[in-house]
Design a protein around this motif. Structure first.
Motif, PDB file in Angstrom:
ATOM      1  N   SER A   1       0.844  -1.195   0.000  1.00 53.71           N
ATOM      2  CA  SER A   1       0.000   0.000   0.000  1.00 53.71           C
ATOM      3  C   SER A   1       0.881   1.248   0.000  1.00 53.71           C
TER       4      SER A   1
ATOM      5  N   SER B   1      -4.224   5.740   0.604  1.00 55.05           N
ATOM      6  CA  SER B   1      -5.652   5.472   0.410  1.00 55.05           C
ATOM      7  C   SER B   1      -6.432   6.785   0.464  1.00 55.05           C
TER       8      SER B   1
ATOM      9  N   ASN C   1      -9.200   9.331   0.236  1.00 57.90           N
ATOM     10  CA  ASN C   1     -10.657   9.192   0.290  1.00 57.90           C
ATOM     11  C   ASN C   1     -11.102   7.745   0.450  1.00 57.90           C
ATOM     12  N   GLY C   2     -10.264   6.939   1.094  1.00 61.43           N
ATOM     13  CA  GLY C   2     -10.605   5.537   1.332  1.00 61.43           C
ATOM     14  C   GLY C   2     -10.369   4.610   0.155  1.00 61.43           C
ATOM     15  N   ASN C   3      -9.785   5.121  -0.915  1.00 59.09           N
ATOM     16  CA  ASN C   3      -9.509   4.315  -2.102  1.00 59.09           C
ATOM     17  C   ASN C   3      -8.070   3.816  -2.071  1.00 59.09           C
ATOM     18  N   PRO C   4      -7.853   2.511  -1.925  1.00 59.22           N
ATOM     19  CA  PRO C   4      -6.493   1.997  -1.796  1.00 59.22           C
ATOM     20  C   PRO C   4      -5.686   2.141  -3.088  1.00 59.22           C
TER      21      PRO C   4
ATOM     22  N   SER D   1     -15.910  -2.603  -5.743  1.00 54.79           N
ATOM     23  CA  SER D   1     -14.859  -1.642  -6.078  1.00 54.79           C
ATOM     24  C   SER D   1     -14.254  -1.943  -7.443  1.00 54.79           C
TER      25      SER D   1
ATOM     26  N   GLY E   1      -7.691   0.976  -6.196  1.00 51.27           N
ATOM     27  CA  GLY E   1      -8.966   0.355  -5.852  1.00 51.27           C
ATOM     28  C   GLY E   1      -8.861  -1.136  -5.693  1.00 51.27           C
TER      29      GLY E   1
ATOM     30  N   ALA F   1     -10.229  -3.033  -3.362  1.00 48.31           N
ATOM     31  CA  ALA F   1     -10.070  -3.511  -1.994  1.00 48.31           C
ATOM     32  C   ALA F   1     -11.162  -4.469  -1.548  1.00 48.31           C
ATOM     33  N   ASN F   2     -12.367  -4.260  -2.001  1.00 47.38           N
ATOM     34  CA  ASN F   2     -13.491  -5.072  -1.548  1.00 47.38           C
ATOM     35  C   ASN F   2     -13.583  -6.349  -2.367  1.00 47.38           C
TER      36      ASN F   2
END
Length: 100
Positions: free
Chosen positions: A19, A22, A24-27, A46, A96, A98-99
């Motif tokens: 990593s 991230s 805005n929470g976007n890896p 995602s 992105g 991640a999910n």
């Protein structure tokens, strides 16, 4: 702050992913692949974008294969089963995904 290019140049593993942020929470990850193929997988919520820094990457889906060369990018939409496949060495930035 480390130099990403210098950092990944030393990586000799078949698979390396780290990593690098991230927003805005976007890896966002830097990835190195050496003569390998990832397992097919899906990110349900995602999108995942691949940006090739060096080498050649094939992105396989049920609809076919997309070949990416240095400087090219491709986005796999959420819910699409895919894998990345590399002959030789490739270095990428992945956004992105991640999910799962």
């Amino acid at each position: 702050m480390k130099n990403i290019f210098s950092h990944i140049a030393k990586i000799e593993k078949e698979w390396f992913s780290e990593s690098i942020g991230s927003p805005n929470g976007n890896p966002i990850s830097v990835r190195v692949m050496n003569d390998m193929e990832a397992k097919y997988h899906t990110h349900e919520t995602s999108d995942e974008m691949f940006l090739v820094l060096s080498g050649r990457v094939n992105i396989d889906t049920k609809d076919g294969t997309i070949e990416l060369l240095t400087g090219q990018s491709h986005t796999v939409l959420a819910g699409v089963e895919h894998r990345a496949r590399v002959k030789g060495r490739a270095e990428l930035i992945v956004f992105g995904g991640a999910n799962t």
